[in-house]
Design an enzyme around this catalytic site. Structure first.
Site, mmCIF file in Angstrom:
data_model
loop_
_atom_site.group_PDB
_atom_site.id
_atom_site.type_symbol
_atom_site.label_atom_id
_atom_site.label_comp_id
_atom_site.label_asym_id
_atom_site.label_seq_id
_atom_site.Cartn_x
_atom_site.Cartn_y
_atom_site.Cartn_z
ATOM 1 N N ASP A 61 34.581 50.891 35.243
ATOM 2 C CA ASP A 61 34.022 50.924 33.881
ATOM 3 C C ASP A 61 34.775 51.888 32.960
ATOM 4 O O ASP A 61 34.149 52.739 32.311
ATOM 5 C CB ASP A 61 32.546 51.333 33.927
ATOM 6 N N GLU A 271 26.710 42.299 29.660
ATOM 7 C CA GLU A 271 26.822 43.759 29.698
ATOM 8 C C GLU A 271 28.228 44.161 29.245
ATOM 9 O O GLU A 271 29.046 43.328 28.857
ATOM 10 C CB GLU A 271 26.580 44.277 31.126
#
Length: 370
Positions: A61, A271
Site C-alpha cells: 500500500d 478501496e
C-alpha cells in the site's frame, strides 16, 4: 505450488521462507533496474515489470510523496501473524509503520525504522492499515486507519517535524472519519482533501445510513442493482487534523452520467483511492478489489463527479492492488505492490514503475508482467 487464475492470468504462487527476508539485514536496498526471474509456472519463468524496492521487511500500500526534493514512501508493514485468510482481512494484522526514502527512482532505498507503533496510539485496537502523509507549515502529517477498541475502523492523524518520523498520534481519531485507506491531496489553490473508504473488510458498507451498523452486511453484494458505494471525500481544515464539514460521496459515473452499479465489479470502487491532477483535470484512481484492477475516472472538481475512463493497470500477483501516483522531475510514476517475495497474499512488497498519460489525457495501460 498454488496456481491462481486471475482475470485470465495464470499466477503461480510459491511459498517463500522467511529466510529470504532474514538474509537481507541491511536497512538500505539498491533498487533493481528491471525484473528478470522469480516464480515458475509449468517450467516457464515469470518476468516482472519491476522488482521490490526493499526485501528486509514486507511492505504494501505505498503512498509516495516528494518532500524537500527526496522521495518518501509511506507503506503498510505486513507481518505473518498466523491468522487464517478471510474476507474481513483479519490476516492483515499490521502493527507499525516503517517509512522508506530514496533520493531518486532507481537509487538506494532506506528503511527509516519504526515511525509509529500501534501501542502508541491511545484509541487503537488492532490492524494498522494503509496510511498516507502530507506536509503543511513545517509539520508532517501521517494519516492512518486502525480499528478502535470496539473493532470499528476510523482514521487517525499523527505529526512530526521529520518526514521519516517518528510520529506522535493525536489522542482521538478524526471526528467524522470511518473506514480505511486515507489518501490526501492538496490542490493548487492550497485546499487539502482526504479521499477514503473501502468495502468488505474496510467496513464502508456498514456506514450507508450515516452511522455504523455493527450487524450490517459484510459485503456490498445485497445491493447489486443499486448505485455502487462511493469513495468518500472530505475537505480538511487548515489545521490538517479535522474535517471541514461532513464527508461527501466521490461519485463515479459512466459515459452517460449514470452512477456505476454495485454489480459492475470490473468498474466500481472497492478501496485504495488516490488523487492526482493532470492538465487541470482531477484523476481519481482506485482498486476494484475482487476483480483486481486499477481503474481511473476523471472530473472537473476534486469533489467529483468523476467519469469512468478505464483500466490502467492489469492484476498484479496477489489479491489486493493498492497504489499511489506522483510526478518527479517532469515524469510520472506509480508505486504499487505485489507478492513476488512471498507468494502469499498478505505478505507483500512495494514496487515502482513509470506511468504515462496519453495525448488525449487517458492513461497508458500497465502490465505488471513482461
Amino acid at each position: 505450488m498454488n496456481v491462481k487464475f486471475i482475470n485470465g492470468l495464470i499466477i503461480a504462487a510459491l511459498s517463500a521462507p522467511l529466510c529470504i527476508l532474514g538474509a537481507c539485514n541491511s536497512s538500505t536496498q539498491k533498487t533493481p533496474a528491471s525484473a528478470d526471474t522469480s516464480k515458475t509456472d509449468t517450467g516457464k519463468k515469470t518476468k516482472y515489470l519491476s522488482q521490490p524496492l526493499i526485501s528486509s521487511i514486507y511492505t504494501a500500500d505505498p503512498s509516495a510523496h516528494v518532500f524537500n526534493g527526496k522521495i518518501y514512501i509511506y507503506p503498510s508493514h505486513d507481518i505473518n501473524a498466523g491468522i487464517p485468510e478471510n474476507d474481513n482481512g483479519d490476516h492483515f494484522a499490521m502493527r507499525d509503520y516503517h517509512i522508506l526514502s530514496m533520493d531518486s527512482i532507481g537509487g538506494k532505498v532506506t528503511d527509516n525504522g519504526v515511525a509509529l507503533d500501534i501501542k502508541d496510539i491511545p484509541w487503537a485496537g488492532r490492524q494498522l492499515w494503509a496510511p498516507d502523509a502530507a506536509y503543511k507549515n513545517g509539520t508532517y502529517y501521517l494519516y492512518f486507519p486502525v480499528k478502535d477498541k470496539q473493532d470499528v475502523f476510523h482514521i487517525g492523524v499523527a505529526t512530526s517535524a521529520n518526514p521519516a518520523g517518528p510520529f506522535k498520534a493525536e489522542p482521538q481519531p478524526i471526528a467524522g472519519s470511518y473506514s480505511i485507506d486515507p489518501a490526501v491531496f492538496t490542490d493548487t489553490d492550497g485546499k487539502t482533501y482526504m479521499y477514503f473508504g473501502g468495502i468488505w473488510g474496510g467496513q464502508l458498507q456498514r456506514w450507508i445510513t450515516g452511522k455504523y451498523e455493527p450487524n450490517g452486511s459484510k459485503t456490498d453484494s445485497k445491493q447489486e442493482d443499486a448505485p455502487a458505494i462511493s469513495c468518500k471525500v472530505a475537505l480538511l481544515k487548515p489545521d490538517m487534523k479535522n474535517f471541514d464539514g461532513a464527508a461527501k460521496n466521490a461519485v463515479i459515473v459512466d459515459s452517460l452520467g449514470k452512477p456505476l452499479l454495485t454489480k459492475d465489479h470490473n468498474r466500481r470502487f472497492f478501496e485504495g483511492s488516490w488523487m492526482h491532477k493532470y492538465n487541470g483535470k482531477y484523476y481519481l484512481t482506485y482498486s476494484t478489489g475482487d476483480t483486481h484492477l486499477l481503474c481511473y475516472a476523471i472530473g472537473n472538481s476534486p469533489l467529483g463527479p468523476f467519469t469512468y475512463k478505464g483500466v490502467f493497470m492489469k492484476p498484479v500477483e496477489g489479491w489486493t492492488t493498492h497504489h499511489s501516483i506522483i510526478e518527479i522531475k517532469g515524469k510520472w510514476y506509480i508505486f504499487y505492490h505485489d507478492t513476488q517475495l512471498s507468494g502469499k497474499t498478505h505478505l507483500r512488497n512495494v514496487k515502482v514503475t513509470t506511468l504515462e498519460h496519453n495525448a488525449d489525457g487517458s492513461i497508458k495501460l500497465i502490465d505488471p508482467f513482461l
